[in-house]
Motif scaffolding. Structure first.
Motif, short mmCIF file in Angstrom:
data_model
loop_
_atom_site.label_atom_id
_atom_site.label_comp_id
_atom_site.label_asym_id
_atom_site.label_seq_id
_atom_site.Cartn_x
_atom_site.Cartn_y
_atom_site.Cartn_z
N GLY A 179 38.18 34.25 37.83
CA GLY A 179 37.49 33.10 38.39
C GLY A 179 37.74 32.95 39.88
O GLY A 179 36.82 32.67 40.65
N HIS A 180 38.99 33.17 40.32
CA HIS A 180 39.31 33.01 41.74
C HIS A 180 38.37 33.83 42.62
O HIS A 180 37.84 33.34 43.63
N ASN A 181 38.17 35.09 42.28
CA ASN A 181 37.36 35.97 43.12
C ASN A 181 35.89 35.99 42.72
O ASN A 181 35.05 36.39 43.53
N ASP A 182 35.59 35.56 41.51
CA ASP A 182 34.18 35.37 41.14
C ASP A 182 33.54 34.31 42.03
O ASP A 182 32.32 34.32 42.25
N GLU A 183 34.37 33.39 42.55
CA GLU A 183 33.87 32.32 43.41
C GLU A 183 33.40 32.83 44.77
O GLU A 183 32.70 32.11 45.49
N LYS A 184 33.76 34.05 45.12
CA LYS A 184 33.40 34.61 46.43
C LYS A 184 31.98 35.17 46.37
O LYS A 184 31.75 36.38 46.44
N THR A 185 31.02 34.28 46.24
CA THR A 185 29.64 34.70 46.03
C THR A 185 29.04 35.39 47.25
O THR A 185 27.99 36.04 47.14
N GLU A 186 29.69 35.27 48.41
CA GLU A 186 29.21 35.98 49.60
C GLU A 186 29.53 37.47 49.54
O GLU A 186 29.02 38.26 50.34
N ASP A 187 30.38 37.87 48.60
CA ASP A 187 30.79 39.27 48.42
C ASP A 187 30.07 39.84 47.21
O ASP A 187 30.42 39.52 46.08
N PRO A 188 29.07 40.70 47.40
CA PRO A 188 28.31 41.21 46.26
C PRO A 188 29.14 42.07 45.31
O PRO A 188 28.75 42.25 44.15
N VAL A 220 45.01 42.91 38.59
CA VAL A 220 45.04 43.56 39.90
C VAL A 220 44.60 42.56 40.96
O VAL A 220 43.63 41.83 40.77
N ASN A 221 45.29 42.58 42.09
CA ASN A 221 44.94 41.69 43.19
C ASN A 221 43.46 41.83 43.58
O ASN A 221 42.92 42.95 43.63
N GLY A 222 42.83 40.72 43.86
CA GLY A 222 41.51 40.73 44.46
C GLY A 222 40.35 40.99 43.54
O GLY A 222 39.21 41.04 44.00
N ARG A 223 40.58 41.14 42.25
CA ARG A 223 39.49 41.51 41.35
C ARG A 223 38.84 40.28 40.71
O ARG A 223 39.48 39.25 40.51
N SER A 224 37.57 40.45 40.40
CA SER A 224 36.79 39.44 39.68
C SER A 224 36.41 40.01 38.33
O SER A 224 36.66 41.19 38.03
N SER A 225 35.77 39.20 37.50
CA SER A 225 35.31 39.71 36.21
C SER A 225 34.36 40.88 36.40
O SER A 225 34.32 41.81 35.58
#
Length: 288
Positions: free
Chosen positions: A111-120, A79-84
């Motif tokens: 991994g792509h969205n896991d990198e967005k650490t500013e997003d809790p 799904v678009n935009g999801r992280s682990s």
């Protein structure tokens, strides 16, 4: 997670999970026939099925069935935009695991969205929480006598001034490699394989693979696009082919399970879902 919570989480997924299969599998095994072995994909927009209003954006999970023999099928839950993390928190892993049967494979690429650490809601730390969430996928598959397979994130299109393809995923690929070794899980190092392939193709040769469009080239992108993360059909096919070859090279699948590894796959084989699209937003021009 209790049964009641799992049922509740599943009910909350009001949009259907994308299911992709080869035409030969549309009829399944038939009444009383053998159940096809399924490859379940948990991932983000680089793998996800896309809605018709996002075309020509294409996830590699849509193209993977072209390289699998007729006794295998693909259930694409990406799904678009999801992280682990967010994939689990939204109940999507629980819903996926409800359909997993003994002998199936669970391909996990985040991994792509896991990198967005500013997003809790999505960010994870590669040395701690990223691994903790990935362990839940591994444990969930094993509890159902299925085989988990970890895939490092496919690389973005990024080149230095000297034309060298550059990695973009920081410590996340190394964290997944370490976890795979600890857990004894097959690892498909798609990050390294795709980076090497982008280097071979170079800045100009990779353009047709990614969602770069001229203004007016696509009615869904009237102003054009310069997206170095998401794929056009040739990029989805290229990444799916890389994934299929890695499944063979790592001994996850046998030669009899695969086809077309060296054949051209026509772009016309790619199809998109209806206007409502698969679960989650589609057509983003930002990170996966």
């Amino acid at each position: 997670m209790s049964l009641t919570r799992r049922q509740t989480a599943t009910a909350l997924l009001t949009l259907p999970l994308a299911l992709t299969a080869t035409p030969a599998l549309a009829h399944g095994g038939g009444a009383g026939g053998p159940r096809p072995r399924t490859l379940h994909i948990a991932g983000d927009s680089t793998a996800a099925a896309k809605s018709a209003d996002a075309a020509p954006e294409t996830g590699w999970g849509t193209a993977l069935p072209f390289f699998l023999a007729s006794h295998l099928r693909v259930a694409n839950h990406a799904v678009n935009g999801r992280s682990s993390k967010s994939f689990i928190d939204e109940g999507r892993l629980a819903a996926l695991l409800d359909g997993v049967r003994p002998g199936d494979l669970l391909l996990v690429q985040f991994g792509h969205n896991d990198e967005k650490t500013e997003d809790p809601a999505r960010g994870t730390d590669p040395s701690t929480t990223y691994r903790e969430y990935l362990r839940q996928y591994v444990g969930g598959a094993r509890a159902r006598r299925a085989r988990p397979v970890l895939l490092t994130s496919v690389e973005r299109r990024r080149f230095g001034p000297d034309g060298t393809a550059r990695p973009t995923h920081g410590e996340y690929p190394a964290a997944m490699r370490a976890l795979a070794a600890e857990e004894g899980v097959p690892l498909l190092d798609i990050q390294a394989l795709s980076l090497a392939r982008w280097q071979q193709l170079g800045p100009d040769g990779t353009l047709p693979l990614f969602l770069w469009l001229k203004p007016g080239e696509s009615p869904n992108h009237p102003d054009g696009a310069q997206d170095n993360t998401h794929f056009r059909p040739p990029g989805a096919v290229e990444t799916a082919r890389t994934t299929a070859r890695a499944l063979l090279d790592e001994g996850v699948l046998a030669a009899r399970d695969l086809r077309r590894l060296d054949d051209r796959v026509p772009e016309e084989w790619i199809t998109w879902d209806g206007p409502a699209g698969p679960a989650g937003p589609a057509g983003s021009a930002g990170p996966a």
